[in-house]
Write a protein that holds these residues in place. Structure first.
Motif, PDB file in Angstrom:
ATOM      1  N   TYR A   1      95.242 -18.182  91.334  1.00 21.78           N
ATOM      2  CA  TYR A   1      94.196 -18.910  90.607  1.00 21.78           C
ATOM      3  C   TYR A   1      94.765 -19.566  89.353  1.00 21.78           C
ATOM      4  CZ  TYR A   1      91.203 -15.870  93.460  1.00 21.78           C
ATOM      5  OH  TYR A   1      90.623 -15.193  94.494  1.00 21.78           O
TER       6      TYR A   1
ATOM      7  N   GLU B   1      96.329 -28.172  88.902  1.00 20.77           N
ATOM      8  CA  GLU B   1      95.140 -29.027  88.962  1.00 20.77           C
ATOM      9  C   GLU B   1      95.011 -29.879  87.696  1.00 20.77           C
ATOM     10  OE1 GLU B   1      90.308 -28.448  89.560  1.00 20.77           O
ATOM     11  OE2 GLU B   1      91.542 -26.811  88.798  1.00 20.77           O
ATOM     12  N   ARG B   2      95.240 -29.270  86.538  1.00 19.04           N
ATOM     13  CA  ARG B   2      95.064 -29.978  85.271  1.00 19.04           C
ATOM     14  C   ARG B   2      96.304 -30.777  84.887  1.00 19.04           C
ATOM     15  NH1 ARG B   2      90.874 -28.081  82.146  1.00 19.04           N
ATOM     16  NH2 ARG B   2      91.322 -29.969  80.947  1.00 19.04           N
TER      17      ARG B   2
ATOM     18  N   THR C   1      97.267 -22.438  90.240  1.00 25.15           N
ATOM     19  CA  THR C   1      96.541 -23.549  90.871  1.00 25.15           C
ATOM     20  C   THR C   1      95.821 -24.369  89.806  1.00 25.15           C
ATOM     21  OG1 THR C   1      96.243 -22.320  92.932  1.00 25.15           O
ATOM     22  CG2 THR C   1      94.754 -24.163  92.536  1.00 25.15           C
ATOM     23  N   HIS C   2      95.268 -23.674  88.818  1.00 30.73           N
ATOM     24  CA  HIS C   2      94.587 -24.365  87.728  1.00 30.73           C
ATOM     25  C   HIS C   2      95.586 -25.185  86.903  1.00 30.73           C
ATOM     26  CE1 HIS C   2      91.403 -25.173  84.892  1.00 30.73           C
ATOM     27  NE2 HIS C   2      92.112 -24.674  83.890  1.00 30.73           N
TER      28      HIS C   2
END
Length: 385
Positions: free
Chosen positions: A47, A54-55, A50-51
């Motif tokens: 998690y 993503e950002r 991945t964040h």
């Protein structure tokens, strides 16, 4: 192993209770030999990174690039190989292919090993004609030092074996095998025991494992550890642009690296690496011996329960010859009934080739025990009629 683990680079102690709390799967799961549901720390790493991806904030992707070194450090802590002797691979099979295609000479192995190993040996023979498989006759799937000694010819350059046999659950004797084979290369498929068996890894020349089973780190995870001797003898047939010692490769083709890095094909998945590293750090923190102690107690409990219902256990009862796999082998006409009984009571297991494999980890909840008991009651009732 020490009571410390690396948490994103920092050492931290992990208690056995912390480790056991990371098992969040539903009751009835006894199939870690097929796939281990993600441990909590591995899920949290997924998690988090991945964040980050993503950002993609300025400078944040540097953390992703650090996961290769983190994985190699974590594998080093558990195996005793140095980080430079470790290379990340996406799965066990890829590492075994590297080893088999890199060999020259005869390799002694059982044709009954998990297919990754014999198929890699045969494919290498077919493609390069540099390696020759010599098929070991086993004792009902058990690869022992005595059998190797009896069948070891002078032309054998390497011996390949699974730490734990996936069908019989047999834990091989690496120390005995090393004594028998002398200075020949020892290649170990460690997938069915790594993380729960504190094996003498330093006796092996090549150790290959994935993280999706007992380490509970998910698919796409693995490493290959290569001794200096093996690196000298194995040809890095599949060596990509990240397998050199040059940070940037343009307008030239440099040779493969002198370390295990030579077996890199491309950049690894950094999120998968983070998952696997986190799982290994946790295991190192609590200690493999502590994990194995809980696992051994749970395996004995499952065997006792099978005995209570007179269900034949074909896997070893000796703790020195077993890891987490319990193999049930009823009469052939009853195997479907046993499989159906387990299914109907919500017990997840593997049925294969006339036997049922229960894979038991360090956690065995009372709910799972009662579900298994209910399945055995149903089986006995149905089998009687």
């Amino acid at each position: 192993m020490s009571g410390y683990a690396s948490e994103k680079g920092a050492l931290s102690r992990v208690t056995i209770d912390d480790y056991l709390a990371g098992f969040t799967e539903e009751p009835g799961y006894l199939d870690y030999g097929r796939v281990g549901p993600l441990t909590r720390v591995a899920a949290e790493e997924t998690y988090a990174f991945t964040h980050v991806l993503e950002r993609a904030r300025y400078g944040s992707l540097d953390a992703l690039r650090q996961q290769d070194e983190r994985l190699r450090q974590a594998a080093s802590a558990l195996t005793g190989f140095t980080p430079d002797q470790v290379v990340a691979v996406p799965n066990t099979t890829t590492g075994l292919m590297h080893a088999m295609f890199g060999l020259t000479g005869t390799v002694l192995l059982s044709p009954g090993e998990f297919p990754s190993l014999p198929i890699a040996a045969v494919r290498a023979q077919e493609a390069l004609h540099a390696v020759q498989p010599a098929w070991l006759e086993t004792d009902h799937g058990k690869v022992t030092p005595g059998l190797i000694r009896a069948q070891l010819e002078s032309n054998v350059a390497a011996v390949a074996v699974s730490l734990v046999d996936s069908r019989t659950g047999y834990l091989c004797d690496l120390e005995g095998i090393r004594q028998v084979i002398g200075d020949r290369l020892l290649i170990v498929d460690a997938i069915q025991g790594f993380g729960v068996v504190d094996a003498p890894w330093q006796l092996a020349d090549v150790v290959v494992t994935g993280g999706q089973k007992w380490c509970r780190a998910g698919w796409g995870t693995g490493f290959m550890a290569v001794s200096d001797r093996a690196r000298e003898q194995l040809t890095p047939v599949f060596s990509g642009y990240t397998g050199t010692e040059e940070p940037e490769v343009w307008d030239e083709v440099p040779p493969p690296a002198s370390t295990a890095r030579a077996f890199r094909v491309s950049n690894l998945d950094p999120i998968a690496a983070a998952r696997f590293a986190a799982a290994m750090e946790e295991i190192a923190g609590v200690g493999v011996d502590a994990v194995n102690s809980r696992l051994a107690e749970n395996v004995s409990r499952v065997i006792d329960l099978a005995d209570e219902f007179a269900i034949p256990v074909s896997s070893s009862r000796d703790e020195r010859e077993r890891a987490g796999i319990v193999v049930l082998e009823p009469e052939p006409e009853h195997i479907t009934v046993l499989s159906a009984s387990l299914h109907n009571h919500g017990v997840t297991a593997t049925t294969r080739l006339g036997s049922v494999r229960l894979s038991v980890h360090a956690v065995l909840s009372e709910d799972t025990v009662e579900m298994l008991r209910g399945a055995f009651v149903s089986f006995n009732t149905a089998a009687t009629y």
